[in-house]
Design a protein around this motif. Structure first.
Motif, PDB file in Angstrom:
ATOM      1  N   ARG A 122      21.052  -1.772  27.776  1.00  0.00           N
ATOM      2  CA  ARG A 122      20.473  -1.615  29.243  1.00  0.00           C
ATOM      3  C   ARG A 122      19.410  -0.583  29.430  1.00  0.00           C
ATOM      4  NH1 ARG A 122      26.500   0.152  31.711  1.00  0.00           N
ATOM      5  NH2 ARG A 122      27.476  -2.274  31.508  1.00  0.00           N
ATOM      6  N   ARG A 123      18.461  -1.126  30.333  1.00  0.00           N
ATOM      7  CA  ARG A 123      17.295  -0.177  30.281  1.00  0.00           C
ATOM      8  C   ARG A 123      17.962   1.098  30.960  1.00  0.00           C
ATOM      9  NH1 ARG A 123      12.314  -2.992  33.459  1.00  0.00           N
ATOM     10  NH2 ARG A 123      11.417  -0.928  32.114  1.00  0.00           N
ATOM     11  N   SER A 124      17.165   2.281  30.635  1.00  0.00           N
ATOM     12  CA  SER A 124      17.372   3.475  31.242  1.00  0.00           C
ATOM     13  C   SER A 124      16.196   4.379  31.295  1.00  0.00           C
ATOM     14  CB  SER A 124      18.497   4.216  30.098  1.00  0.00           C
ATOM     15  OG  SER A 124      18.123   4.287  28.865  1.00  0.00           O
ATOM     16  N   THR A 125      16.261   5.026  32.413  1.00  0.00           N
ATOM     17  CA  THR A 125      15.270   5.997  32.533  1.00  0.00           C
ATOM     18  C   THR A 125      15.599   6.832  33.862  1.00  0.00           C
ATOM     19  OG1 THR A 125      12.728   6.555  32.812  1.00  0.00           O
ATOM     20  CG2 THR A 125      13.752   4.573  33.900  1.00  0.00           C
ATOM     21  N   ASP A 126      14.602   7.569  34.261  1.00  0.00           N
ATOM     22  CA  ASP A 126      14.906   8.454  35.390  1.00  0.00           C
ATOM     23  C   ASP A 126      14.759   7.223  36.964  1.00  0.00           C
ATOM     24  OD1 ASP A 126      15.393  10.265  37.476  1.00  0.00           O
ATOM     25  OD2 ASP A 126      13.958  11.677  36.509  1.00  0.00           O
ATOM     26  N   ASN A 127      15.714   7.624  37.672  1.00  0.00           N
ATOM     27  CA  ASN A 127      15.751   6.593  39.072  1.00  0.00           C
ATOM     28  C   ASN A 127      15.501   7.689  40.192  1.00  0.00           C
ATOM     29  OD1 ASN A 127      16.030   4.134  38.469  1.00  0.00           O
ATOM     30  ND2 ASN A 127      18.304   4.098  38.260  1.00  0.00           N
ATOM     31  N   ASN A 128      15.002   8.980  39.941  1.00  0.00           N
ATOM     32  CA  ASN A 128      15.132   9.786  41.097  1.00  0.00           C
ATOM     33  C   ASN A 128      14.047   9.370  41.961  1.00  0.00           C
ATOM     34  OD1 ASN A 128      17.219  11.345  39.863  1.00  0.00           O
ATOM     35  ND2 ASN A 128      15.787  12.655  38.680  1.00  0.00           N
ATOM     36  N   THR A 129      12.895   8.696  41.709  1.00  0.00           N
ATOM     37  CA  THR A 129      12.005   8.327  42.823  1.00  0.00           C
ATOM     38  C   THR A 129      12.130   7.030  43.691  1.00  0.00           C
ATOM     39  OG1 THR A 129      10.631   7.303  40.975  1.00  0.00           O
ATOM     40  CG2 THR A 129      10.180   9.737  41.277  1.00  0.00           C
ATOM     41  N   LEU A 130      13.141   6.503  43.502  1.00  0.00           N
ATOM     42  CA  LEU A 130      13.586   5.333  44.002  1.00  0.00           C
ATOM     43  C   LEU A 130      14.810   5.279  44.709  1.00  0.00           C
ATOM     44  CD1 LEU A 130      12.695   2.829  41.137  1.00  0.00           C
ATOM     45  CD2 LEU A 130      11.364   3.124  43.179  1.00  0.00           C
ATOM     46  N   PRO A 131      14.862   4.520  45.861  1.00  0.00           N
ATOM     47  CA  PRO A 131      16.064   4.512  47.104  1.00  0.00           C
ATOM     48  C   PRO A 131      17.515   4.460  46.375  1.00  0.00           C
ATOM     49  CG  PRO A 131      14.311   3.331  47.954  1.00  0.00           C
ATOM     50  CD  PRO A 131      13.853   3.726  46.377  1.00  0.00           C
ATOM     51  N   ASN A 132      18.349   5.350  46.682  1.00  0.00           N
ATOM     52  CA  ASN A 132      19.653   5.416  45.970  1.00  0.00           C
ATOM     53  C   ASN A 132      20.659   5.693  47.180  1.00  0.00           C
ATOM     54  OD1 ASN A 132      21.884   6.453  44.553  1.00  0.00           O
ATOM     55  ND2 ASN A 132      20.577   7.041  42.832  1.00  0.00           N
ATOM     56  N   LEU A 133      21.862   4.975  47.181  1.00  0.00           N
ATOM     57  CA  LEU A 133      22.653   5.069  48.065  1.00  0.00           C
ATOM     58  C   LEU A 133      23.184   6.478  48.306  1.00  0.00           C
ATOM     59  CD1 LEU A 133      24.643   3.428  50.276  1.00  0.00           C
ATOM     60  CD2 LEU A 133      26.004   3.173  48.093  1.00  0.00           C
ATOM     61  N   LYS A 134      23.462   7.223  47.175  1.00  0.00           N
ATOM     62  CA  LYS A 134      23.843   8.555  47.417  1.00  0.00           C
ATOM     63  C   LYS A 134      23.095   9.507  47.882  1.00  0.00           C
ATOM     64  CE  LYS A 134      26.566   8.485  42.793  1.00  0.00           C
ATOM     65  NZ  LYS A 134      26.483   9.012  41.416  1.00  0.00           N
ATOM     66  N   GLU A 135      21.725   8.958  48.381  1.00  0.00           N
ATOM     67  CA  GLU A 135      20.631   9.910  49.068  1.00  0.00           C
ATOM     68  C   GLU A 135      20.427   9.453  50.457  1.00  0.00           C
ATOM     69  OE1 GLU A 135      18.588  12.219  45.342  1.00  0.00           O
ATOM     70  OE2 GLU A 135      17.729  10.340  46.114  1.00  0.00           O
ATOM     71  N   MET A 136      21.143   8.345  50.839  1.00  0.00           N
ATOM     72  CA  MET A 136      20.880   7.924  52.244  1.00  0.00           C
ATOM     73  C   MET A 136      21.948   8.284  53.264  1.00  0.00           C
ATOM     74  SD  MET A 136      20.137   3.724  50.882  1.00  0.00           S
ATOM     75  CE  MET A 136      19.465   3.245  52.653  1.00  0.00           C
ATOM     76  N   PHE A 137      21.532   8.070  54.399  1.00  0.00           N
ATOM     77  CA  PHE A 137      22.355   8.459  55.870  1.00  0.00           C
ATOM     78  C   PHE A 137      22.424   7.454  56.418  1.00  0.00           C
ATOM     79  CE2 PHE A 137      18.133   9.591  57.383  1.00  0.00           C
ATOM     80  CZ  PHE A 137      18.284   9.166  58.715  1.00  0.00           C
ATOM     81  N   PHE A 138      23.396   6.945  57.437  1.00  0.00           N
ATOM     82  CA  PHE A 138      23.430   5.925  58.301  1.00  0.00           C
ATOM     83  C   PHE A 138      24.026   6.494  59.655  1.00  0.00           C
ATOM     84  CE2 PHE A 138      24.151   4.360  54.018  1.00  0.00           C
ATOM     85  CZ  PHE A 138      23.336   3.459  54.180  1.00  0.00           C
ATOM     86  N   ALA A 139      23.516   6.100  61.110  1.00  0.00           N
ATOM     87  CA  ALA A 139      24.076   6.606  62.195  1.00  0.00           C
ATOM     88  C   ALA A 139      24.073   5.693  62.963  1.00  0.00           C
ATOM     89  CB  ALA A 139      23.140   7.948  62.311  1.00  0.00           C
TER      90      ALA A 139
END
Length: 422
Positions: A210-227
């Motif tokens: 599997r490809r692997s590197t840093d994902n910190n600069t791309l949208p991630n469900l753990k960093e989203m909010f919904f209202a």
């Protein structure tokens, strides 16, 4: 309730999904026209929602618009991220074929664009004539390991909490999955493991690493909010007093006089939009957040730092172009006098502008939406004086005490299940 229709077609599964377009959907072409629903626009949007879910599951997912897109060459073999193994990339086709058939689809209004310019702004938001109605999505899997849940689950989460298509930050693309079925996270995970399995990758002659590197600069469900926020109205013409719409209904020429011809044109456009069951309120709220007293929710004491935060948070077309990290939907009708709108976004924890405090911003935003913050949202100024009770219905955020249903839930599977349950 309709069920998702399934049948086998030459060892391939075919499903029929039925969508109701709640707010106008935009899948425009290079000429900025949205005359019909384009499958490419829907597929691209579903890929984005799939990417944020998979990154939340700690998979590396490439940015298909960057130089680091799949495939990656590893030991003379080609490696693909899970999203590309679903949606395709150079050298590998998509797992599915999607055909879209519009049912009673029509433009929300005739004409090209309308400028919604809230008070105090020299420039406004130019909104085009999206489409409203219903649509059939016929999905055919093209691989024996493929399963339609890999599409249906991201679509279901988008339908419940976000939007699909383009221009979602301007209010477009809220849909409902009419023939919704009960979905299980474990089924999604099992289907994902099948397409990532050694047997399939070997058959496709793909490197199993599997490809692997840093994902910190791309949208991630753990960093989203919904209202979701609801409000009541007490007059049929309440929408005419919304900040930005009010100005569009009183356009002035260079002499400072009311332009009667433009006034009539804008009224017909906005009346048609209202009659479709939704109203473009995003410009009013975004204007308050970015330029009005809502700035207090995120600004610092430094104007230079504030400039960087503003462009990072709300997007810019200058210098290095970037999209807004906050989406606000149109208001849409729930019943006779009750309306609702959504707010959601991705606020990363790393690589933030100096001086920006993510948790403080989200806490202040939630409290203000709930009517308990130090900054009161001036609803009557933004949405007119015919607005009655407003309330924050839901706030969802991974592993957060602010979540109104599953506070501090650090198990991603359980958090995903809570989103699916709406």
């Amino acid at each position: 309730m309709w069920k998702i229709l399934k049948r086998e077609v030459r060892n391939m599964n075919e499903s029929l999904l039925l969508l109701k377009l709640i707010t106008p959907i935009w899948t425009g072409d290079i000429d900025l026209k949205s005359d019909f629903i384009r499958s490419t626009g829907i597929i691209g949007s579903l890929r984005l929602w799939t990417e944020v879910i998979l990154r939340g599951m700690d998979y590396y997912i490439c940015d298909p618009t960057s130089d680091n897109r799949c495939p990656e060459k590893i030991n003379n073999d080609l490696a693909y991220c899970p999203a590309c193994l679903i949606f395709g990339a150079t050298g590998i086709r998509r797992l599915f074929r999607m055909e879209i058939n519009g049912i009673d689809i029509k433009k929300v209004f005739e004409g090209e664009v309308i400028n919604i310019r809230p008070s105090g702004r020299n420039r406004g938001w130019y909104l085009g004539n999206g489409l409203i109605g219903n649509a059939e999505l016929r999905v055919t899997t093209l691989d024996r390991e493929g399963d339609d849940i890999l599409l249906i689950l991201p679509l279901s989460i988008a339908a419940k909490w976000g939007a699909i298509g383009a221009k979602t930050q301007h209010g477009y693309g809220v849909v409902s999955l009419v023939n919704e079925q009960q979905l299980n996270i474990e089924t999604f995970i099992n289907s994902l493991e099948k397409i990532l399995g050694e047997e399939r990758l070997k058959r496709l002659n793909i490197e199993k690493k599997r490809r692997s590197t840093d994902n910190n600069t791309l949208p991630n469900l753990k960093e989203m909010f919904f209202a979701k926020i609801q409000f009541s109205v007490n007059e049929a013409n309440w929408w005419e007093k919304i900040d930005g719409i009010k100005q569009a209904l009183e356009p002035k020429n260079k002499k400072g006089e009311i332009d009667q011809k433009l006034k009539e044109k804008n009224y017909q456009i906005l009346k048609a939009w209202y009659n479709s069951g939704s109203v473009p309120i995003a410009p009013a709220i975004k204007n308050w957040l970015r330029y009005g007293d809502g700035r207090t929710l995120w600004q610092t004491q430094s104007n230079i730092i504030n400039h960087h935060i503003e462009n990072w948070l709300f997007g810019t077309v200058r210098d290095k172009k970037s999209a807004s990290k906050i989406n606000i939907s149109c208001a849409y009708l729930k019943n006779d006098n009750q309306w609702e709108f959504r707010m959601w976004g991705w606020i990363p924890s790393q690589e933030n502008p100096s001086g920006f405090n993510k948790q403080s911003f989200l806490e202040n935003l939630k409290n203000s939406l709930n009517g308990k913050g130090s900054i009161n949202i001036p609803w009557t100024n933004l949405l007119g004086n015919h607005i009655g009770e407003h309330k924050l219905l839901d706030w969802h955020e991974y592993n957060s005490p602010k979540d109104t249903k599953t506070p501090n839930e650090s198990n991603l599977k359980k958090f995903l299940q809570s989103l699916l349950e709406g």
